[in-house]
Design an enzyme around this catalytic site. Structure first.
Site, PDB file in Angstrom:
ATOM      1  N   TYR A  50       0.812  -1.211   0.000  1.00 50.25           N
ATOM      2  CA  TYR A  50       0.000   0.000   0.000  1.00 50.25           C
ATOM      3  C   TYR A  50       0.851   1.268   0.000  1.00 50.25           C
ATOM      4  O   TYR A  50       2.063   1.214   0.163  1.00 50.25           O
ATOM      5  CB  TYR A  50      -1.056   0.001   1.088  1.00 50.25           C
ATOM      6  CG  TYR A  50      -0.672  -0.096   2.545  1.00 50.25           C
ATOM      7  CD1 TYR A  50       0.609   0.127   3.024  1.00 50.25           C
ATOM      8  CD2 TYR A  50      -1.664  -0.395   3.484  1.00 50.25           C
ATOM      9  CE1 TYR A  50       0.897   0.063   4.357  1.00 50.25           C
ATOM     10  CE2 TYR A  50      -1.383  -0.468   4.838  1.00 50.25           C
ATOM     11  CZ  TYR A  50      -0.097  -0.237   5.272  1.00 50.25           C
ATOM     12  OH  TYR A  50       0.174  -0.305   6.607  1.00 50.25           O
ATOM     13  N   GLU A  51       0.178   2.398  -0.228  1.00 51.66           N
ATOM     14  CA  GLU A  51       0.818   3.704  -0.449  1.00 51.66           C
ATOM     15  C   GLU A  51       1.779   3.666  -1.631  1.00 51.66           C
ATOM     16  O   GLU A  51       2.817   4.314  -1.617  1.00 51.66           O
ATOM     17  CB  GLU A  51       1.540   4.173   0.820  1.00 51.66           C
ATOM     18  CG  GLU A  51       0.633   4.430   1.986  1.00 51.66           C
ATOM     19  CD  GLU A  51      -0.511   5.386   1.673  1.00 51.66           C
ATOM     20  OE1 GLU A  51      -0.345   6.221   0.781  1.00 51.66           O
ATOM     21  OE2 GLU A  51      -1.560   5.274   2.323  1.00 51.66           O
ATOM     22  N   GLY A  52       1.407   2.917  -2.648  1.00 56.20           N
ATOM     23  CA  GLY A  52       2.250   2.761  -3.819  1.00 56.20           C
ATOM     24  C   GLY A  52       3.134   1.547  -3.655  1.00 56.20           C
ATOM     25  O   GLY A  52       4.050   1.532  -2.822  1.00 56.20           O
TER      26      GLY A  52
END
Length: 595
Positions: A437-439
């Site tokens: 997550y978050e890229g």
């Protein structure tokens, strides 16, 4: 049952001695005494309040009620109330909204303690802080005054709503609509997925930052706007009003972080307000996301730390087999695991990665401070350059370190590490999401190679190499660190060669950049850790020479620095050679035909 004790001593060493946080511009309120007090109390809170409910939250998970509301596991409400009452939600927030305005680096250390004790719980305040950052950067004064003070206090929490079922990372595909209501508000309609803390029972209200398209918005990422959409509408006097037209449609059944409510969110004409400029929502959201990426890197460090503590305790106590050089303890039928070289390898790897990435992340917090408060524009620009360069390295490297250390410590426990009651497998499961997550980490690597390297003519990467060389020179006369400096200089040379190769080959064939990106990010992590181990080693050596009574801790820093040079730096050459093979063998295989 797994145990956790916050690494207060190590964080104090890095913040006070290596980074000298209290001496920075804008950090005058953060005296050494205040820093020490904050770290001690945060460590106590993490160990006594959050760690005991970590396994409970994992076992119970969150529960969605028929009306769409979400119930958090046993102990979470009380812990969150204590969290807010102690002021942890306001630690690094502006004073004018009730915050304490302490430096970001100190906030990062506290975040690591909280996430090491209970990663799932830490997500609730973590996302709120990011939402506040975004609102303060781009929202109108009216929106800020309406929402931010209660978010700083923790009475209200925040989220970010980006992706949708069909879109994933490709936000240019999102379909959520925002239609003007004619009174300055908008009707938000659409579905979002993977929304951490999308609904819960910890706070009075939940403030969602939602990406959506206006009716006349251009296609792709250039047509995305950002809106603030509260769970409950807010009356003119600031009181909580009617329920907004949004709900949690389902809770995701996840591999880990089960006490964090990861929701599918439905917006059915919900009332929201524009944040920032029309069609500039992605840029606004990236303010939140960039800090979140650093914070996710810190989550990896937290999981590495708690896993290491439990792996080390087991290796010291568990008896199995004999030392290869002969019995180490003839009074017992077997020696403790710690005598075995492969066990020690995993423990030493954990020390290198956990302490190295902790120092690197805390330095990024210093760069945040310098970018905001440095006395001249050039210094602020230089800090922003380095922060941009290091963010994908910290996010990808810190999270990979967390997962690697968690699995290695589970390995030390052997079959007992696979049993739920011992807690080791939860660290593995919880750590895994941070790589995604978050890229996802591959996206971070492409950000580094595709955006950060060439920005402003490569100004940031040149400055980084210069810092590494300066540190190598600074310790070259100390025989305790000269070998480490020589190794780091070689690793930096490999990274410089890889950078030149990309400059010469990535433009002609962009697949060369894509195929090289992950290896380049890992190479960058090796060199960045080398810089931090040199800095920590230099301070440790100076403190030893000055007669610091904590000689065992300081000598340990020098020993781990030498291990880093021996066992990690050699990977730099292999990574550079992999990069230079290009994309041909990666892209030439036909998966559809060959299977």
């Amino acid at each position: 049952m797994a145990q956790y004790k916050a690494p207060v001593r190590d964080a104090r060493f890095v913040i006070n001695r290596v980074l000298r946080l209290s001496e920075l511009p804008g950090a005058s309120e953060a005296s050494v005494d205040i820093i020490d007090a904050v770290l001690e109390e945060a460590g106590r809170f993490a160990g006594e309040v959050l760690a005991p409910i970590n396994a409970i939250g994992d076992a119970q998970g969150c529960r969605r009620e028929p009306d769409g509301s979400v119930i958090t596991p046993e102990g979470c409400i009380a812990a969150y109330s204590a969290f807010c009452e102690a002021g942890w939600s306001a630690l690094s927030q502006p004073e004018r909204f009730g915050g304490q305005a302490l430096p970001e680096a100190l906030g990062m250390a506290v975040h690591e303690f909280m996430t090491g004790a209970n990663m799932a719980f830490s997500l609730y305040p973590f996302l709120t802080n990011g939402a506040v950052d975004a609102l303060l950067a781009v929202a109108s004064p009216e929106v800020i005054e309406r929402f931010v003070p209660n978010m700083v206090s923790g009475r209200w929490t925040g989220t970010m709503n980006l992706t949708e079922p069909h879109a994933g990372t490709d936000l240019g595909l999102l379909r959520t609509r925002a239609v003007p209501n004619g009174d300055g508000s908008y009707a938000i309609t659409g579905a979002k997925i993977f929304i951490s803390a999308g609904d819960h029972d910890l706070s009075e209200n939940i403030i969602h930052l939602v990406l959506a398209r206006l009716p006349d918005a251009p296609a792709g990422t250039k047509g995305i706007s950002m809106f603030v959409v509260p769970k409950f509408l807010i009356a003119d006097d600031g009181s909580i009003g009617a329920r907004n037209a949004l709900s949690c449609g389902a809770i995701e059944h996840k591999m880990g972080i089960r006490a964090s409510a990861t929701c599918q969110m439905n917006y059915d004409g919900a009332t929201g307000w524009l944040v920032g400029e029309e069609n500039r929502g992605l840029a606004a959201m990236f303010i939140m996301m960039n800090m979140a990426r650093l914070g996710v890197g810190v989550q990896g460090i937290g999981q590495a730390e708690v896993a290491y503590q439990n792996g080390l305790a087991y290796a010291l106590e568990r008896r199995q087999g004999r030392a290869l050089t002969g019995p180490a303890d003839t009074s017992a039928p077997a020696d403790p695991l710690i005598v075995h070289p492969d066990v020690r390898r995993m423990l030493m790897d954990a020390r290198v990665l956990t302490e190295g990435y902790r120092a690197l992340a805390l330095w990024s917090g210093v760069l945040v401070q310098q970018a905001a408060h440095a006395e001249d524009e050039a210094a602020r620009r230089d800090a922003e350059d380095l922060l941009g360069l290091l963010t994908p390295i910290i996010k990808a490297g810190g999270t990979e370190a967390g997962y690697r250390v968690a699995t290695d410590m589970q390995q030390i426990w052997g079959g007992h590490g696979y049993i739920v009651e011992n807690g080791m497998e939860q660290f593995v499961r919880d750590a895994r999401i941070a790589l995604i997550y978050e890229g996802a980490n591959g996206v971070q690597a492409m950000d580094l190679v595709g955006r950060k390297l060439g920005r402003d003519g490569g100004r940031a990467i040149r400055a980084f190499f210069a810092l590494v060389e300066t540190e190598c020179v600074a310790v070259s006369a100390d025989e305790r660190l000269s070998g480490v400096a020589e190794a780091v200089r070689k690793a930096s040379g490999e990274m410089q060669a890889a950078t030149l190769w990309l400059a010469q080959n990535a433009m002609a064939n962009p697949d060369n950049a894509g195929a090289a990106a992950t290896d380049y990010a890992r190479l960058g992590g090796i060199v960045a850790l080398g810089l931090m181990w040199l800095r920590m080693g230099r301070v440790a050596a100076a403190d030893l020479d000055a007669g610091d009574p904590d000689a065992a801790f300081l000598s340990g820093k020098l020993a781990v620095a030498r291990y880093y040079a021996d066992r990690f730096v050699p990977e730099a050459g292999a990574l550079r050679r992999k990069i230079a093979t290009g994309a041909a063998s990666t892209m030439g295989y036909d998966f559809a035909e060959a299977g």
